[in-house]
Design an enzyme around this catalytic site. Structure first.
Site, PDB file in Angstrom:
ATOM      1  N   HIS A  68       0.836  -1.212   0.000  1.00 36.11           N
ATOM      2  CA  HIS A  68       0.000   0.000   0.000  1.00 36.11           C
ATOM      3  C   HIS A  68       0.862   1.250   0.000  1.00 36.11           C
ATOM      4  O   HIS A  68       2.033   1.219   0.371  1.00 36.11           O
ATOM      5  CB  HIS A  68      -0.925   0.032   1.217  1.00 36.11           C
ATOM      6  N   HIS A  98       4.679   0.226   0.318  1.00 29.35           N
ATOM      7  CA  HIS A  98       5.440  -0.537   1.304  1.00 29.35           C
ATOM      8  C   HIS A  98       4.600  -1.671   1.877  1.00 29.35           C
ATOM      9  O   HIS A  98       3.374  -1.694   1.723  1.00 29.35           O
ATOM     10  CB  HIS A  98       6.002   0.364   2.406  1.00 29.35           C
ATOM     11  N   ARG A 152       5.643   6.556  14.602  1.00 28.83           N
ATOM     12  CA  ARG A 152       5.467   7.091  13.258  1.00 28.83           C
ATOM     13  C   ARG A 152       4.874   8.495  13.308  1.00 28.83           C
ATOM     14  O   ARG A 152       3.947   8.760  14.067  1.00 28.83           O
ATOM     15  CB  ARG A 152       4.502   6.148  12.539  1.00 28.83           C
ATOM     16  N   ASP A 168       0.225   5.106   1.822  1.00 27.99           N
ATOM     17  CA  ASP A 168      -0.598   5.496   2.968  1.00 27.99           C
ATOM     18  C   ASP A 168      -1.720   6.462   2.589  1.00 27.99           C
ATOM     19  O   ASP A 168      -1.495   7.421   1.832  1.00 27.99           O
ATOM     20  CB  ASP A 168       0.285   6.146   4.044  1.00 27.99           C
TER      21      ASP A 168
HETATM   22  C1  SIN Z   1       2.927   0.939   7.877  1.00 26.27           C
HETATM   23  O1  SIN Z   1       2.507   0.412   6.869  1.00 26.27           O
HETATM   24  O2  SIN Z   1       2.656   2.102   8.122  1.00 26.27           O
HETATM   25  C2  SIN Z   1       3.765   0.134   8.861  1.00 26.27           C
HETATM   26  C3  SIN Z   1       5.083  -0.248   8.295  1.00 26.27           C
HETATM   27  C4  SIN Z   1       5.852  -1.152   9.242  1.00 26.27           C
HETATM   28  O3  SIN Z   1       5.412  -1.412  10.361  1.00 26.27           O
HETATM   29  O4  SIN Z   1       6.928  -1.605   8.859  1.00 26.27           O
END
Ligand code: SIN
Length: 312
Positions: A118, A287, A302, A120
């Site tokens: 995906h 990612h 994050r 974000d």
């Molecule tokens: C995410 O997709 O925001 C999480 C990525 C991760 O935990 O590596």
């Protein structure tokens, strides 16, 4: 092959050393200490590496507090302070609504956040420009994150496909109409086989929310505002259909594009170590957080940055 950038270092920083980690995306940067302020010149050098490599990793940092993380994140743009509620409500840090805790406990056999390809929040009018990610506690092995370069995904399409997609738009939905099965994929490890119970949102221990669904259309091929390069902009989690077409009409082509977008040649896979800081460019990457560390705890923090304008 690493490259040393002769940026005049700020106090506390050395010359930046940049080490690509794969052929098409991702680079580590050494020489920065994020407990010290960055000069504009040093930040510009970091930003150039970010634009060029799409995801940067700053390993071997000292432990960072949320203010230091915010200070660094704020250099990339406007920090997103809205609660993160799709598809799960992500808890933020006490006193820091913009700093989200991404935690998976050792005993949690359910999904982990982001365990699917995906970009974000692409269902928003202004999705995220970037995410700043900080590894607080990492598994001894497993729990890597993969990233895929969407410039290359566009550039390697046939001329006919590029031409056809150039005028198309796609609807992105917070309801994750096609991504849900992937999201539900349970934890795996050599000691743990997923069971039906692992595939439920409820099993995460995270709060689920009932909120209005958000749908927004974006170009299928977007132009990156920082580089002028074109990138493929559809993802399996949130893209629902092409504008003006039914889901049934859209899905065959979407499946082709989603598979193409994540070709191994376009990806890197990062093994986290504690106190590594990463920044990914959400405008030209996708990612995937790999859920293969059952029995170990993983704690990341994050902060997200808004795009300045809608994707064009
Ligand atoms: C995410 O997709 O925001 C999480 C990525 C991760 O935990 O590596």
């Amino acid at each position: 092959m690493s490259e040393t950038i002769a940026a005049a270092p700020s106090i506390g920083h050395s010359a930046l050393v940049v080490r690509p980690i794969a052929g098409s995306i991702g680079a580590e940067i050494y020489g920065l200490d994020l407990t010290c302020p960055l000069s504009d010149e040093t930040f510009e050098a970091v930003h150039e590496v970010f634009l060029q490599h799409l995801v940067i990793f700053l390993p071997e940092q000292q432990a960072l507090n949320p203010d230091q993380l915010k200070e660094f994140a704020g250099r990339f743009g406007e920090i997103d302070t809205a609660p993160f509620v799709h598809p799960l409500k992500m808890p933020s840090l006490e006193g820091y609504p913009e700093v989200f805790n991404v935690i998976k406990e050792a005993s949690n056999s359910a999904i982990n956040i982001g365990g699917f390809w995906h970009a974000d929040v692409t269902y928003r009018e202004r999705p995220h420009l970037a995410a700043v990610f900080y590894a607080k506690e990492t598994p001894d092995f497993g729990g890597d994150t993969m990233f895929a370069n969407q410039y290359l995904a566009y550039e390697t399409l046939s001329d006919g496909m590029k031409e056809m997609l150039s005028s198309m738009r796609a609807v992105h939905s917070s309801d994750m109409p096609h991504g849900r099965e992937d999201v539900r994929f349970g934890a795996v490890s050599k000691d743990h086989a997923p069971t039906d119970g692992d595939r439920k949102f409820e099993a995460t221990g995270l709060e689920t929310t009932r909120v209005d669904i958000i749908e927004t259309a974006h170009p299928v091929i977007r132009v990156h505002p920082g580089t002028g390069r074109k990138a493929l902009y559809v993802n399996r989690a949130f893209t629902s259909r092409f504008e003006g077409m039914s889901v049934e009409e859209s899905l065959p082509l979407l499946h082709i594009l989603w598979a193409h977008a994540a070709r191994p040649e376009f990806t890197c896979r990062y093994r986290w170590t504690p106190h590594t800081v990463a920044v990914w460019d959400n405008r030209a990457t996708q990612h995937y957080a790999i859920n293969d560390y059952y029995g170990q705890r993983r704690h990341m923090q994050r902060i997200s940055i808004h795009e300045a304008t809608r994707p064009v």
